[in-house]
Design a protein around this motif. Structure first.
Motif, mmCIF file in Angstrom:
data_model
loop_
_atom_site.group_PDB
_atom_site.id
_atom_site.type_symbol
_atom_site.label_atom_id
_atom_site.label_comp_id
_atom_site.label_asym_id
_atom_site.label_seq_id
_atom_site.Cartn_x
_atom_site.Cartn_y
_atom_site.Cartn_z
ATOM 1 N N ILE A 174 0.878 -1.184 0.000
ATOM 2 C CA ILE A 174 0.000 0.000 0.000
ATOM 3 C C ILE A 174 0.904 1.219 0.000
ATOM 4 O O ILE A 174 1.831 1.335 0.817
ATOM 5 C CB ILE A 174 -0.965 0.004 1.211
ATOM 6 N N ALA A 214 -3.399 1.486 6.679
ATOM 7 C CA ALA A 214 -2.635 0.833 5.604
ATOM 8 C C ALA A 214 -1.845 -0.347 6.158
ATOM 9 O O ALA A 214 -1.818 -1.424 5.548
ATOM 10 C CB ALA A 214 -1.706 1.850 4.946
ATOM 11 N N THR A 218 -2.461 -4.076 4.572
ATOM 12 C CA THR A 218 -1.508 -4.577 3.574
ATOM 13 C C THR A 218 -1.152 -6.044 3.820
ATOM 14 O O THR A 218 -1.246 -6.532 4.954
ATOM 15 C CB THR A 218 -0.208 -3.721 3.561
ATOM 16 N N VAL A 222 4.024 -1.254 3.558
ATOM 17 C CA VAL A 222 3.465 0.076 3.306
ATOM 18 C C VAL A 222 4.645 0.964 2.921
ATOM 19 O O VAL A 222 5.701 0.899 3.561
ATOM 20 C CB VAL A 222 2.777 0.655 4.574
#
Ligand SMILES: C[S@@+](CC[C@H](N)C(=O)[O-])C[C@H]1O[C@@H](n2cnc3c(N)ncnc32)[C@H](O)[C@@H]1O
Length: 254
Positions: A174, A214, A218, A222
């Motif tokens: 992400i 995030a 993920t 990230v």
């Protein structure tokens, strides 16, 4: 930040089918202005030269800003473009699926798309989301995209803090590039497109919450792009790659 309807209007300049302009205004819940009566909104959306464009009052006479779907200068025009440089290193060569949770002008998303990553894009500004949708539609008409039978990146409109919680599958990466307050006189914000975006959406004050969302959504990592003067958003990163006046901080999922 001002309410959207007092900030942006759809502008009909006498070219094309007015119904298309009216339906965009209705969809976004913003006024329809008809040149030369511009009203007093600071920004306009209009179609010029086959692309949806964002204009401020200064740009009314000068063209307007659209999402550029052409490769960046110096970028190799083969597909997939080589995964080189700090950006690709941070995203990861083994990464296949990437969610760009802060798409904005989509330049990073499109660069990753051209490198062959499977892209999903999230944007919360309804105006930017409309410009991105127009860009991805234009992308499908590009000869190289048609020749390779590629589908454009997926676009999800909404606040990524919520959208990320409802992804079907966890992406490998992400990517976050939120708005930081400018520091230098000659910062990234000196570019007209970034100045205008900053005026339109303001600073992203919920970046920390976005990072947390995030990290939990993920599959593997990230990546946060940040100006080199800003402290790392998520504390000490697992890895960091320096670019020109910026950094890509990488956080692996614990
Ligand atoms: C600095 S710009 C991104 C620029 C982009 N990387 C590019 O290459 O053009 C940040 C964008 O992220 C969007 N954004 C920030 N926080 C968001 C969130 N929580 N959910 C969705 N979009 C967000 C903002 O509306 C803005 O358009």
């Amino acid at each position: 930040m001002l309410a959207l309807h007092s900030q942006v209007a759809v502008l009909f300049e006498g070219d094309g089918d007015m119904a298309q302009f009216a339906s965009l205004a209705e969809k976004l819940g913003i006024p329809l202005a008809q040149a030369p009566a511009f009203g007093d909104t600071p920004f306009f959306l209009t179609w010029r030269e086959g692309a949806l464009k964002l204009l401020d009052r200064e740009l009314l006479k000068k063209g307007g800003l659209t999402i550029d779907i052409a490769p960046r200068s110096g970028e190799q025009r083969s597909y997939p473009a080589p995964k080189e440089g700090a950006f690709a290193q941070a995203i990861g060569r083994k990464t296949k699926t990437v969610v760009d949770a802060t798409t904005g002008w989509a330049q990073d998303s499109l660069c990753l798309f051209r490198m062959g990553y499977d892209m999903t894009c999230i944007e919360r500004s309804p105006i930017m989301a409309q410009l991105i949708a127009d860009a991805f539609a234009r992308l499908t008409h590009e000869s190289w995209v048609q020749k390779l039978a590629l589908a454009p990146p997926r676009l999800l409109h909404g606040n990524a803090i919520e959208v990320l919680q409802h992804l079907d599958t966890a992406p490998d990466c992400i990517y976050l590039d939120p708005m930081f307050p400018p520091k230098r006189k000659k910062s990234a914000l000196s570019k007209k497109s970034m100045t205008l975006l900053h005026e339109l959406v303001g600073e992203d004050l919920d970046k920390e919450r976005l990072f947390e969302a995030a990290l939990s959504a993920t599959g593997r990592r990230v990546v946060i792009k940040s100006p080199d003067y800003a402290p790392p958003l998520g504390g000490r990163p697992s890895e960091s790659f320096a670019g020109k006046l910026l950094r890509f901080d990488v956080y692996f999922k614990p």
